[in-house]
Design an enzyme around this catalytic site. Structure first.
Site, mmCIF file in Angstrom:
data_model
loop_
_atom_site.group_PDB
_atom_site.id
_atom_site.type_symbol
_atom_site.label_atom_id
_atom_site.label_comp_id
_atom_site.label_asym_id
_atom_site.label_seq_id
_atom_site.Cartn_x
_atom_site.Cartn_y
_atom_site.Cartn_z
ATOM 1 N N TRP A 163 40.290 -16.470 106.437
ATOM 2 C CA TRP A 163 40.316 -15.906 105.093
ATOM 3 C C TRP A 163 39.088 -15.069 104.753
ATOM 4 O O TRP A 163 39.093 -14.348 103.767
ATOM 5 C CB TRP A 163 40.444 -17.025 104.053
ATOM 6 C CG TRP A 163 39.500 -18.175 104.224
ATOM 7 C CD1 TRP A 163 39.756 -19.372 104.804
ATOM 8 C CD2 TRP A 163 38.124 -18.236 103.813
ATOM 9 N NE1 TRP A 163 38.645 -20.178 104.798
ATOM 10 C CE2 TRP A 163 37.627 -19.513 104.187
ATOM 11 C CE3 TRP A 163 37.263 -17.340 103.160
ATOM 12 C CZ2 TRP A 163 36.313 -19.918 103.928
ATOM 13 C CZ3 TRP A 163 35.945 -17.735 102.912
ATOM 14 C CH2 TRP A 163 35.492 -19.009 103.291
ATOM 15 N N ASN A 164 38.018 -15.162 105.536
ATOM 16 C CA ASN A 164 36.788 -14.499 105.111
ATOM 17 C C ASN A 164 36.816 -12.985 105.327
ATOM 18 O O ASN A 164 36.272 -12.228 104.538
ATOM 19 C CB ASN A 164 35.568 -15.123 105.790
ATOM 20 C CG ASN A 164 35.620 -15.048 107.301
ATOM 21 O OD1 ASN A 164 36.694 -15.044 107.903
ATOM 22 N ND2 ASN A 164 34.462 -14.996 107.928
ATOM 23 N N PRO A 189 45.767 -16.034 106.747
ATOM 24 C CA PRO A 189 45.211 -17.027 105.828
ATOM 25 C C PRO A 189 46.046 -17.122 104.548
ATOM 26 O O PRO A 189 46.251 -16.123 103.852
ATOM 27 C CB PRO A 189 43.813 -16.498 105.541
ATOM 28 C CG PRO A 189 43.948 -15.012 105.708
ATOM 29 C CD PRO A 189 44.970 -14.788 106.770
ATOM 30 N N GLU A 262 37.372 -17.448 118.867
ATOM 31 C CA GLU A 262 36.192 -16.920 118.176
ATOM 32 C C GLU A 262 35.894 -17.911 117.063
ATOM 33 O O GLU A 262 36.550 -17.909 116.023
ATOM 34 C CB GLU A 262 36.467 -15.515 117.645
ATOM 35 C CG GLU A 262 35.192 -14.764 117.271
ATOM 36 C CD GLU A 262 34.766 -15.000 115.841
ATOM 37 O OE1 GLU A 262 33.855 -15.846 115.647
ATOM 38 O OE2 GLU A 262 35.322 -14.365 114.949
ATOM 39 N N CYS A 296 30.862 -15.509 109.928
ATOM 40 C CA CYS A 296 30.511 -16.313 111.099
ATOM 41 C C CYS A 296 29.234 -15.834 111.771
ATOM 42 O O CYS A 296 28.581 -16.601 112.477
ATOM 43 C CB CYS A 296 31.670 -16.333 112.101
ATOM 44 S SG CYS A 296 32.167 -14.699 112.687
ATOM 45 N N GLU A 470 36.494 -9.760 121.645
ATOM 46 C CA GLU A 470 37.342 -8.797 120.943
ATOM 47 C C GLU A 470 36.531 -7.526 120.743
ATOM 48 O O GLU A 470 35.352 -7.583 120.413
ATOM 49 C CB GLU A 470 37.793 -9.362 119.603
ATOM 50 C CG GLU A 470 38.673 -10.595 119.732
ATOM 51 C CD GLU A 470 39.122 -11.174 118.410
ATOM 52 O OE1 GLU A 470 40.221 -11.739 118.353
ATOM 53 O OE2 GLU A 470 38.360 -11.060 117.425
#
Length: 492
Positions: A163-164, A189, A262, A296, A470
Site C-alpha cells: 500500500w505504500n 493493496p 522484496e 522500505c 526489479e
C-alpha cells in the site's frame, strides 16, 4: 517543539469506481463481500472494494493460463508497443491517478504525482529491454552438433503489492511479467486500490489482450494461498513485510514455485565527520519525511561520527520539526498522514519503549490532534542499540540518531540486524566511501545522495530483506526460464 498540522479542508476530488478485472471484464460488488476504503487524512469513506470469491480466483487463474498460450509467443515488438502505449497513457492520466493515491494512501499530491510519472519511466524501460531478451550460441565440441541457450517466459505469475507505493510497486511487477511474455494475476493493496485499478484500465486501453492482466482483491492470506497453490501459477512475486514474505516463500517452496521477495528494511545511514554535515542533515530530513517514512528504503538508523553528532542532530531535528504536516491535497504540505490507525499505535509503542529505556526525544513523539492518522516526525537520540526502534523497522516518520567513533564500529552496528535492503553514506573521503560501500551488508548502497530505485538500476535486498531484483538489466531474470538445446545434425 510541538509539531503543527494544517486542518484546511481538502480540495474536492472524485474517487474512481473500484472492481475486479478478470479475463478483460470488470466485475463490481454484486453479491460479493468487500470492504470500505478510507481517506487516512479525514477518516471519510471513499468507496467500497469488492473481494474476489473462490470462483473469481479460479476464473482469474484459468484466464491467465489461457492467455499465456498466445502471449508467450507474441512478438517482443508487440509486447514493447503495448508497454510503450501504457507509459504514454500513464503520463496523460498522471494527475487523476495521483489524486486517487493521495485520497486513499495519504502522501502529498506532489509525491503521488512523482510516483506516477516515475512509473511511466519503468514502463518505458521494460518496453525497450523486452526487445533484448537474448539467448546465446555455445560453440560445440563436435561440428555436427549445435548448442544454444534460449530464455522462455516462466508462465502465469501471481504478484502481491503493498500500500505504500501502490502504483509504482505494481507497475514494476506487471511490466516485468508482461514484457517477458508471462501473464499475471495481481492482488494489490485493499487499503489503497485506486492506483491498481488505474493500471488495469490503462493496460486495457493500451491494447493488452484479455486475461494477460487480472486484478483481484480479498483477505490476503486466503487469496495468496489460493493463487500460490494453483498448479497453473509458476511464479510468485511479493513486496511487503519480512514475516509475510517468509510465509509466502515457504508456501511457494512447498510447490516449487519461483519467487522474488522484496521485503522490509531498516536502512542504516553513516555520516562521517568529513561530510558536509548541514547538507546531509537537510537531505536526510527530506528523505525521512517522504511518504511519512512509510518507505522500505527510508533512512532510519542514523550513525553519526561523534565529533559532528550534536551539530547533525540539531539541524536534522530542526528540519523535521519545521515540516508542514497535513492533508496531502493541500499546497506546501511536506508530510501527509500515516496510512492506517495501526501505524499510529506502532509509532507510540516504539517511542514509549525508547523513553522507558532512557532515550530522549529531540522532536515529535506524539500523535497530532484532529481527524486522520497523523503522527509528528520524530527523532530519538541518546538510545542504546537494544531499544525496539533500533531492532524493528519503524515504517513511519521516526529516526534514531546515535554517535559512533570509528568506521569499523559503525559498520559492525549497521550490519548487526538481519535486514539488508538500502543503506546510505555521507562522506568526502574516497577511502571511506570505498570501505563502507563494500563493507555494508545491503543490496543497495547510496553515497552522498539518494540514487536508488531508478528504472535502469536493480532494486533488491539480501538476508531478511529478500532476494531477486526489479529494474535494471536484471529485471526479467525472475520471469524467465533458461533452456539448453543441443542438436545432432547428422548421424554419428
Amino acid at each position: 517543539m510541538l509539531q503543527e498540522r494544517t486542518n484546511a479542508p481538502a480540495a474536492e476530488a472524485a474517487y474512481p469506481e473500484l472492481g475486479l478485472l478478470i479475463d478483460g471484464d470488470w466485475l463490481g460488488a454484486g453479491e460479493r463481500a468487500g470492504q470500505e476504503v478510507v481517506d487516512p487524512a479525514t477518516g471519510a469513506v471513499l468507496g467500497r472494494l469488492p473481494h474476489a470469491t473462490p470462483a473469481d480466483l479460479d476464473r482469474a487463474v484459468a484466464a491467465a493460463e489461457r492467455a499465456f498460450a498466445s502471449w508467450r509467443t507474441s512478438s517482443p515488438m508487440t509486447r514493447s508497443a503495448v508497454l510503450r502505449r501504457f507509459a504514454d497513457l500513464v503520463r496523460a492520466n498522471a494527475e487523476d491517478i495521483a489524486r486517487g493515491i493521495t485520497l486513499d494512501q495519504g502522501k502529498p499530491l506532489a509525491e503521488a504525482l512523482a510516483e506516477v510519472r516515475f512509473s511511466a519511466e519503468h514502463a518505458d524501460w521494460h518496453a525497450e529491454e523486452c526487445r533484448r531478451i537474448y539467448g546465446r550460441i555455445i560453440p560445440p565440441r563436435d561440428p555436427r552438433i549445435s548448442q544454444s541457450v534460449v530464455r522462455e517466459p516462466v508462465g502465469v505469475c501471481a504478484a502481491f503489492t503493498p500500500w505504500n507505493f501502490p502504483f509504482s510497486q505494481a507497475v514494476r511487477k506487471v511490466c516485468a511479467a508482461l514484457g517477458a511474455g508471462c501473464t499475471i494475476i495481481l492482488k494489490g493493496p485493499e487499503d489503497t486500490p485506486s492506483a491498481v485499478v488505474a493500471i488495469g484500465r490503462l493496460f486495457t486501453e493500451a491494447g493488452l489482450p484479455p486475461g494477460c492482466l487480472n486484478l483481484v482483491w480479498g483477505e490476503p492470506a486466503e487469496v495468496s494461498r489460493a493463487l500460490i497453490e494453483a498448479p497453473a501459477v509458476k511464479k510468485v512475486s511479493f513486496t511487503g513485510s519480512v514475516p509475510v514474505g517468509k510465509r509466502l516463500a515457504a508456501l511457494a517452496g512447498q510447490h516449487m514455485k519461483r519467487t522474488t521477495m522484496e521485503l522490509g528494511g531498516h536502512a542504516p545511514v553513516l555520516v562521517s565527520e568529513d561530510a558536509d554535515v548541514e547538507a546531509a542533515a537537510d537531505a536526510l530530513a527530506a528523505a525521512k519525511l517522504r511518504n511519512a517514512g512509510q518507505v522500505c528504503i527510508s533512512p532510519t538508523r542514523f550513525y553519526v561520527q561523534r565529533s559532528v553528532h550534536d551539530r547533525f542532530l540539531d539541524r536534522f531535528a530542526a528540519r523535521l520539526s519545521a515540516a508542514r504536516v497535513g492533508n496531502g491535497l493541500q499546497a506546501e504540505v511536506a508530510m501527509g498522514p500515516l496510512c492506517h490507525a495501526r501505524r499510529i499505535a506502532a509509532m507510540d509503542a516504539l517511542v514509549e519503549d525508547a523513553r522507558a529505556r532512557g532515550a530522549a526525544i529531540a522532536t515529535g513523539g506524539q500523535r497530532l490532534d484532529g481527524p486522520g492518522f497523523f503522527y509528528a516526525p520524530t527523532v530519538i537520540h541518546g538510545a542504546a542499540d537494544d531499544i525496539l526502534a533500533m531492532r524493528e523497522e519503524p515504517f513511519g516518520p521516526l529516526a534514531i540518531v546515535t554517535p559512533f567513533d570509528s568506521v569499523e564500529e559503525a559498520l559492525r552496528r549497521a550490519n548487526s540486524l538481519p535486514f539488508g535492503l538500502a543503506s546510505y553514506l555521507f562522506t568526502r573521503s574516497a577511502d571511506t566511501a570505498h570501505a563502507v560501500s563494500h563493507g555494508l551488508s545491503a543490496g543497495m548502497v547510496s553515497v552522498n545522495h539518494f540514487g536508488l530505485a531508478l528504472a535502469e538500476t536493480p532494486f533488491g535486498g539480501v538476508n531478511d530483506s529478500g532476494y531477486g531484483s526489479e529494474g535494471g538489466a536484471e529485471t526479467f531474470d525472475g520471469y524467465l526460464t533458461t533452456k539448453f538445446i543441443t542438436h545432432l545434425h547428422a548421424a554419428p
